[in-house]
Design an enzyme around this catalytic site. Structure first.
Site, PDB file in Angstrom:
ATOM      1  CD  GLU A 135     -27.539 -10.516  33.469  1.00  0.00           C
ATOM      2  OE1 GLU A 135     -28.430 -10.638  34.320  1.00  0.00           O
ATOM      3  OE2 GLU A 135     -26.825 -11.469  33.121  1.00  0.00           O
ATOM      4  CG  ASP A 195       0.305  24.564  45.744  1.00  0.00           C
ATOM      5  OD1 ASP A 195       1.483  24.165  45.894  1.00  0.00           O
ATOM      6  OD2 ASP A 195      -0.186  25.490  46.422  1.00  0.00           O
ATOM      7  CG  ASP A 248     -29.953  -9.673  36.567  1.00  0.00           C
ATOM      8  OD1 ASP A 248     -29.138 -10.179  37.361  1.00  0.00           O
ATOM      9  OD2 ASP A 248     -30.007  -9.982  35.359  1.00  0.00           O
ATOM     10  CG  ASP A 304       3.119  21.137  48.550  1.00  0.00           C
ATOM     11  OD1 ASP A 304       2.047  20.766  49.060  1.00  0.00           O
ATOM     12  OD2 ASP A 304       3.204  22.145  47.833  1.00  0.00           O
ATOM     13  CG  ASP A 345       4.407  20.290  44.431  1.00  0.00           C
ATOM     14  OD1 ASP A 345       5.269  19.722  45.120  1.00  0.00           O
ATOM     15  OD2 ASP A 345       3.865  21.361  44.774  1.00  0.00           O
ATOM     16  CG  ASN A 368     -31.290 -15.937  36.059  1.00  0.00           C
ATOM     17  OD1 ASN A 368     -30.790 -16.143  37.161  1.00  0.00           O
ATOM     18  ND2 ASN A 368     -31.282 -16.835  35.088  1.00  0.00           N
ATOM     19  CG  ASN A 428     -27.435 -20.589  41.214  1.00  0.00           C
ATOM     20  OD1 ASN A 428     -27.906 -20.919  42.298  1.00  0.00           O
ATOM     21  ND2 ASN A 428     -27.528 -19.355  40.740  1.00  0.00           N
TER      22      ASN A 428
END
Length: 898
Positions: A317, A625, A722, A359, A629, A718, A693
């Site tokens: 999660e 720029d 987390d 460039d 381009d 858990n 697990n």
């Protein structure tokens, strides 16, 4: 009559705007200026009046999400949906259908705490990122040249104003590189070509004219004297009257399409694919846990609750939060370096980039053009050449580039900018001719057509040469001599333009490109654009990070070679635009791979080269720029522009640099790779830990006469794990990992899971054995579980066993974080960030302490004997040793850990 009135009142604003466009297209320019009362520009009062009447020049694009929508997006995703479903089932079994004395909301609250933690952190990080981008984005402004009355003088002045300040009735000036700011009626035009592919799909630019149309037009887009918001000026110049703004424009009418969500990027697809794999893995494995425990223990309700807790544990999660936090952290970090990230995912693409095409001007060079010499044909300084160049640059209405500015400044310094001249006409610049012309007349009435441009183009239109007042025909020998001189200047890094003129030209009607003929070449202008001091270091740094730099420029090859040599780029064989034009796609792909420098390219050729490199499997960034381009930026994986770029270049970019410096790009590459590293860390540690697990739980379910951990204990484990993972986005990343481009690749996750997952299972199973045969019997008078007959003794035995696996699971999961985050030996060769070390250590200490507290006893745990911790220490050391061996074997076989 009443029906007509009703139709008029029910006509929408967009319909009225369309009617204005069609009506204006049929009227003369002078009539329109009278109609909209624009004589010398609007003052502030008139601007407000027109804005109130016709609206603001702002398209309703994707509206900013409401607070509720942002919260919804943060909290609702496939993982949290699974958790919400599990919480609902838990609420049903633990509260609604449970006996009154057995009702317990703890499990529900723990699951909802996980959802809240993940969603809240994601919401906060995205809000931080949005705020930083918005604050910096305010510094990036697209403007339009408009005729407005000055506050002090009250006279009409040409002013640059933000696009959203444009109102209906404004008179605007258009030049090459401009984005058209609203729907317009062209009043005057000179070789005006507009690209409106974004509206009509036409790939070729369309020429626009000033003349009124006849007949009864139906579709504004078909009319050649109207121009539309969002299209771009490719070449030429014009003045135009604004007729529709904002949502009333043709672009505004398709705003609904613009609000559609963009298709997912490869990065988003990769994360979604991994998410789907992890959820499917959970959905497949949890029923096995349910049935094995149900059949072996006989208590199906307890088996169901345990399987439910396992499902929660297998649901990653925190993945959406980890992804969002990483991207948002990257955007905030880049914002501090004055980089506007328009699209969050483009930061990750930065890290994947292995080729940067750029460039030359302003990236490798200082973007500070200096006019070094103004020379006659013999190579001597000549103020007459400078004066003609000044007249050309000063009187053009198009986009004044840095060379124009340098000419004007130098002419004023040397006093050759004096004299009264009157502009008669001009022939604007375009990238095919690579030259531009103006026609001016002096006080005596003598008219001159003055042209400046690339030397090859100037030689093509010059029939005569001026040798110090001696006008001679242009011969092949003269042409060769001029080219040789220019090549010598180019070799010194100077860019050379030619200047030519024609006295009292006689056009057939208005001046056009056809009049650029039979010119007299009078001299040269030699410019220097010095390389940036940081360019060499930046290119070397990018090379260290596995990013090759290729130069794609419209400039000539000699100047380009000189600049590349100065900044440490091996130019090797330079490929010219003419060569590119002759190649088919396969030949270009091969040539693009082996060539580092390309010169004299057109905008389309730049885009073709970028596309060819992507076809070859590269992740390509393009930095530019200019107008030329924009196409290449759109073709690249990452388009990079600067705040000083022309409008179309900024619109095409994913990322805008407030300071045009290659060193910032290096930092962007590093930031992108850090993001990838920390996301893939979490994914791989989650996948391998979940697989390990499941193996452990299946083994315990099959052979133990009781559950290895109660559902509530598993949920608490858990939750604390987390919380420990929150710090992963802020973790350190090994320098070795940053040295190589990283493309999103989820294919190695299953291999990683199969290799690394079982290492933790081995020690889970050894913990079962130690607890069942050694530690628990110590608290039970030396008896094993099946030898106990006293239910109280059995309960104590189970509580101690579950406490042992509860603690060992947290330690092994915590170590998974540290083992997987680096191919090196953790804590010794590679250390996690202080925040991650603190969070994992705090989580482990907190969970280890729980069995010794009243809370621990309340959830079915009992204190562990001291000997357990000796076994735990040995288990931890052995686990680290085994995981290190398997990591090295994995790297040896597959090339990399992450």
């Amino acid at each position: 009559m009443a029906k007509k009135v009703l139709q008029a009142t029910t006509m929408t604003k967009q319909e009225r705007a369309k009617r204005r466009l069609l009506s204006a297209a049929q009227k003369a320019a002078a009539t329109l200026l009278i109609q909209y009362d624009n004589d010398g520009g609007f003052d502030e009062d008139r601007v407000e009046e027109m804005r109130d009447q016709y609206g603001v020049n702002r398209i309703t694009r994707q509206k900013e999400a409401s607070l509720l929508r942002k919260l919804w997006d943060a909290f609702v995703n496939p993982f949290t949906i699974v958790l919400f479903a599990l919480a609902a089932i838990s609420f049903l079994t633990d509260v609604l259908i449970a006996a009154p004395q057995e009702r317990d909301l703890t499990a529900v609250l723990i699951v909802l705490s996980m959802v809240t933690l993940s969603g809240l952190l994601r919401f906060i990080q995205e809000a931080r990122s949005g705020a930083a981008a918005e604050k910096l984005g305010e510094m990036v402004e697209t403007t339009a040249a408009t005729l407005r009355r000055g506050e002090e003088t009250g006279q009409g002045e040409r002013q640059e104003i933000p696009l959203d300040e444009i109102v209906v009735g404004d008179l605007v000036y258009l030049a090459a590189g401009d984005i058209i700011p609203a729907d317009l009626r062209i009043l005057t035009a000179k070789d005006l070509f507009v690209s409106q592919s974004s509206l009509t799909g036409e790939s070729e630019p369309v020429e626009k004219f000033m003349d009124a149309v006849s007949g009864r037009p139906v579709n504004p887009l078909d009319l050649n004297n109207l121009a539309f918001m969002g299209s771009t000026v490719v070449s030429g110049a014009a003045t135009a009257l604004v007729l529709a703004v904002g949502d009333d424009t043709e672009l505004g009418k398709i705003a609904g399409q613009l609000q559609e969500k963009a298709p997912p990027t490869s990065f988003e697809r990769g994360v979604s694919a991994v998410s789907g794999v992890l959820i499917r893995f959970m959905l497949v494995m949890v029923p096995f846990v349910l049935f094995i425990n149900g059949f072996t223990k006989g208590d199906w309700l307890q088996a169901f609750l345990f399987a439910l807790s396992v499902a929660v544990g297998l649901t990653p999660e925190m993945l959406p939060m980890i992804v969002s936090a990483n991207l948002a952290k990257g955007a905030v970090a880049m914002a501090r370096k004055k980089v506007v990230v328009k699209e969050l995912n483009s930061i990750q693409n930065f890290g994947a980039m292995d080729l940067l095409c750029t460039d030359k001007t302003g990236t490798l060079t200082q973007d500070r053009i200096i006019l070094e010499y103004h020379l006659d044909i013999n190579g001597n300084e000549d103020p007459r050449v400078l004066r003609h160049a000044f007249l050309n640059s000063y009187y053009q209405t198009g986009l004044k580039n840095l060379m124009d500015i340098s000419i004007i400044e130098r002419a004023r310094e040397e006093g050759v900018a004096d004299g009264e001249y009157r502009k008669l006409d001009e022939i604007p610049f375009d990238f095919l001719r690579r030259r531009m012309s103006v026609v001016v007349a002096d006080e005596s009435g003598k008219a001159q057509l003055i042209t400046k441009g690339a030397i090859e183009e100037m030689l093509a239109i010059s029939s005569f040469v001026d040798y110090g007042g001696d006008i001679r025909p242009m011969t092949d020998e003269a042409r060769a001599e001029i080219l040789e001189k220019c090549q010598n200047y180019n070799s010194d890094g100077l860019r050379v333009l030619g200047v030519a003129q024609k006295t009292n030209p006689s056009p057939q009607g208005a001046f056009s490109v056809a009049d650029e003929s039979d010119m007299v070449l009078i001299g040269y202008l030699a410019f220097l654009d010095p390389p940036k001091e940081s360019s060499s270091d930046a290119i070397a740094a990018l090379r260290e990070y596995g990013v090759a730099v290729k130069v794609l420029t419209g400039d000539n090859d000699a100047v380009t070679r000189s600049v590349c040599r100065q900044v440490g780029l091996d130019s090797g064989e330079i490929l010219l635009g003419a060569d590119v034009e002759m190649m088919d796609e396969e030949a270009l792909k091969a040539a693009a791979e082996r060539t580092s420098v390309f010169a004299k390219l057109s905008p389309q050729q730049k885009a073709r080269i970028v596309a060819a490199l992507r076809e070859n499997g590269h992740t390509v960034g393009y930095m530019g720029d200019g107008i030329n381009d924009a196409a290449a930026m759109k073709a690249a994986d990452v388009g990079i522009s600067v705040d000083t770029a022309v409008d179309i270049a900024k619109e095409s970019a994913n990322i805008i640099l407030m300071e045009k410096d290659l060193m910032v790009l290096e930092e962007g590459v590093v930031e992108g790779r850090k993001i990838y590293a920390n996301i893939i860390k979490y994914i791989k540690m989650t996948a391998s830990s979940n697989f390990g697990n499941i193996l452990s739980i299946l083994a315990a379910s099959a052979f133990l006469p009781f559950l290895p951990m109660l559902p509530l204990q598993l949920l608490l484990l858990n939750l604390i794990y987390d919380v420990s993972c929150i710090a992963i986005p802020w973790d350190n990343v090994d320098k070795g990992f940053l040295a190589v481009p990283r493309r999103w690749d989820a294919s190695s996750i299953s291999k990683f899971m199969l290799w690394i997952g079982p290492t933790s299972s081995v020690f889970d199973i050894t913990t079962y054995l130690l607890m069942y045969f050694i530690v628990c019997p110590m608290a039970a008078g030396g008896l094993l579980f099946h030898e106990l007959s006293d239910p109280a003794m059995q309960a104590s035995y189970i509580a101690v066993f579950q406490a042992g696996w509860f603690v060992e699971s947290m330690w092994s999961q915590t170590l998974v974080i540290h083992m997987i985050r680096t191919p090196k030996i953790p804590f010794i060769q590679s250390r996690a960030s202080g925040l991650l070390s603190f969070m994992t250590a705090a989580g482990s200490v907190l969970l280890t302490a729980i069995p010794f507290t009243p809370f621990g006893q309340a959830i079915g745990l009992l204190p562990l004997p001291p000997v357990y911790f000796a076994y735990l220490g040995a288990t931890v050391l052995l686990y680290m040793a085994l995981a290190t061996v398997f990591k090295r074997l994995f790297v040896r076989r597959y090339g990399e850990l992450l």
